[in-house]
Design a protein around this motif. Sequence first.
Motif, mmCIF file in Angstrom:
data_model
loop_
_atom_site.group_PDB
_atom_site.id
_atom_site.type_symbol
_atom_site.label_atom_id
_atom_site.label_comp_id
_atom_site.label_asym_id
_atom_site.label_seq_id
_atom_site.Cartn_x
_atom_site.Cartn_y
_atom_site.Cartn_z
ATOM 1 N N ALA A 1 51.143 33.525 47.159
ATOM 2 C CA ALA A 1 51.264 32.235 47.834
ATOM 3 C C ALA A 1 52.190 32.355 49.041
ATOM 4 O O ALA A 1 53.018 33.268 49.135
ATOM 5 N N ASN A 2 52.023 31.425 49.952
ATOM 6 C CA ASN A 2 52.826 31.372 51.167
ATOM 7 C C ASN A 2 53.055 29.899 51.503
ATOM 8 O O ASN A 2 52.404 29.016 50.952
ATOM 9 N N TRP A 3 53.982 29.655 52.401
ATOM 10 C CA TRP A 3 54.161 28.304 52.922
ATOM 11 C C TRP A 3 54.717 28.408 54.331
ATOM 12 O O TRP A 3 55.284 29.429 54.720
ATOM 13 N N GLY A 4 54.493 27.361 55.107
ATOM 14 C CA GLY A 4 54.944 27.425 56.492
ATOM 15 C C GLY A 4 54.637 26.136 57.221
ATOM 16 O O GLY A 4 54.621 25.051 56.628
ATOM 17 N N ILE A 5 54.374 26.255 58.523
ATOM 18 C CA ILE A 5 54.130 25.089 59.361
ATOM 19 C C ILE A 5 52.863 25.290 60.167
ATOM 20 O O ILE A 5 52.536 26.422 60.560
ATOM 21 N N SER A 6 52.129 24.209 60.375
ATOM 22 C CA SER A 6 50.878 24.231 61.128
ATOM 23 C C SER A 6 50.904 23.103 62.142
ATOM 24 O O SER A 6 51.498 22.044 61.902
ATOM 25 N N GLY A 7 50.269 23.322 63.305
ATOM 26 C CA GLY A 7 50.232 22.280 64.321
ATOM 27 C C GLY A 7 49.057 22.457 65.260
ATOM 28 O O GLY A 7 48.485 23.555 65.348
ATOM 29 N N GLN A 8 48.693 21.389 65.953
ATOM 30 C CA GLN A 8 47.551 21.458 66.848
ATOM 31 C C GLN A 8 47.587 20.323 67.870
ATOM 32 O O GLN A 8 48.216 19.288 67.657
ATOM 33 N N VAL A 9 46.906 20.558 68.981
ATOM 34 C CA VAL A 9 46.644 19.545 70.001
ATOM 35 C C VAL A 9 45.134 19.422 70.099
ATOM 36 O O VAL A 9 44.427 20.434 70.111
ATOM 37 N N GLY A 10 44.623 18.189 70.165
ATOM 38 C CA GLY A 10 43.182 18.015 70.177
ATOM 39 C C GLY A 10 42.710 16.903 71.081
ATOM 40 O O GLY A 10 43.484 16.017 71.483
ATOM 41 N N VAL A 11 41.428 16.960 71.408
ATOM 42 C CA VAL A 11 40.752 15.906 72.168
ATOM 43 C C VAL A 11 39.502 15.520 71.399
ATOM 44 O O VAL A 11 38.706 16.388 71.024
ATOM 45 N N ALA A 12 39.319 14.219 71.159
ATOM 46 C CA ALA A 12 38.150 13.714 70.441
ATOM 47 C C ALA A 12 37.338 12.799 71.347
ATOM 48 O O ALA A 12 37.899 12.041 72.158
ATOM 49 N N TYR A 13 36.018 12.881 71.193
ATOM 50 C CA TYR A 13 35.111 11.963 71.878
ATOM 51 C C TYR A 13 34.392 11.137 70.823
ATOM 52 O O TYR A 13 33.731 11.682 69.932
ATOM 53 N N HIS A 14 34.513 9.811 70.910
ATOM 54 C CA HIS A 14 33.923 8.911 69.933
ATOM 55 C C HIS A 14 32.485 8.589 70.343
ATOM 56 O O HIS A 14 32.243 7.893 71.331
ATOM 57 N N ILE A 15 31.540 9.109 69.565
ATOM 58 C CA ILE A 15 30.125 8.888 69.841
ATOM 59 C C ILE A 15 29.769 7.422 69.641
ATOM 60 O O ILE A 15 29.021 6.830 70.419
ATOM 61 N N ASN A 16 30.309 6.841 68.578
ATOM 62 C CA ASN A 16 30.153 5.417 68.293
ATOM 63 C C ASN A 16 31.367 4.968 67.502
ATOM 64 O O ASN A 16 32.376 5.682 67.449
ATOM 65 N N SER A 17 31.278 3.815 66.854
ATOM 66 C CA SER A 17 32.450 3.278 66.163
ATOM 67 C C SER A 17 32.856 4.090 64.942
ATOM 68 O O SER A 17 33.976 3.952 64.441
ATOM 69 N N ARG A 18 31.954 4.946 64.452
ATOM 70 C CA ARG A 18 32.260 5.717 63.249
ATOM 71 C C ARG A 18 32.306 7.228 63.472
ATOM 72 O O ARG A 18 33.051 7.930 62.783
ATOM 73 N N SER A 19 31.535 7.755 64.387
ATOM 74 C CA SER A 19 31.392 9.204 64.550
ATOM 75 C C SER A 19 32.163 9.721 65.758
ATOM 76 O O SER A 19 32.240 9.042 66.787
ATOM 77 N N ALA A 20 32.711 10.928 65.617
ATOM 78 C CA ALA A 20 33.423 11.558 66.728
ATOM 79 C C ALA A 20 33.277 13.074 66.628
ATOM 80 O O ALA A 20 33.141 13.631 65.535
ATOM 81 N N VAL A 21 33.294 13.722 67.781
ATOM 82 C CA VAL A 21 33.381 15.173 67.847
ATOM 83 C C VAL A 21 34.714 15.523 68.493
ATOM 84 O O VAL A 21 35.251 14.741 69.286
ATOM 85 N N PHE A 22 35.252 16.682 68.143
ATOM 86 C CA PHE A 22 36.573 17.026 68.675
ATOM 87 C C PHE A 22 36.724 18.533 68.838
ATOM 88 O O PHE A 22 36.006 19.322 68.211
#
Length: 260
Positions: A199-220
């Motif tokens: 086992a291991n432990w640590g830290i994770s992080g990210q920067v993202g951009v999402a495009y909302h196709i409609n009120s429920r769906s998005a791609v990123f």
Amino acid sequence: MKSKVRLVVAVIAAAMCPFVAKAQVDLGVKAGLSIPNLTSGNSSNPINSGWSSRLGLDAGLQAEFHLTKHFSIQPEVRYSSQGGKKDGTQGFTPSPEMAQYFQATGQPVPPYVYANYNNQAKFNYLMVPVLAKYHFGFSPKWDLYVAAGPFVSFLLSGKNVTDGKSSVYYDEALSKPLQGFPEVDFNRTTDIKNDLKKANWGISGQVGVAYHINSRSAVFIEGGGNYGFVKIQKDKVNGENNTGAGVVVLGYSYRIKDKK
């Protein structure tokens, strides 16, 4: 290991229960490229040094709980490729055949010998991050966000893949060969899972951009990374390395529940 994964998932689920009833909930899937490497602050052990990045798979599932317009909590379950590679001159612990050579010639067995070959450390983990996520919300269609948080991970497999042929030397400069010892064929895959901590432990992080196709769906698309705080080898003679990786992924999310 399965029991540990179930325990972690249960703890995350219990922690999220107070938020689920009121929050908007998105489920997502993502996959892309992991660019891992092995790092170490201890340069006295030649096995620690000389590693560079290799390429692997990063893929996972996520559930995002929107607590406010800008802030959400996102637990994930991810398959994460870790490890590294190094080509050329490198040190390694003598094999049993080499130890017999030294004993037969009346020499003490050195902790490390050297050769010129290619080497890949391929480690695969099941990673469970829990990220705090902030959305900047520039427009109804586009969303820029940042996320960071801790993770725990569990070792799925650990292999050492080598190739090439080389004479074996006493020194890193390859100036003192083992006289009378035959050239070594390094073309093999070795299972080293039992030499690694589970086992291991640590830290994770990210920067993202999402495009909302409609009120429920998005791609990123996301770019980020992870770093483990645990030295992964059980025995220091095999090195003292930390895992870490840069990650670039594409994903899709779908809102399964609106805020009450």
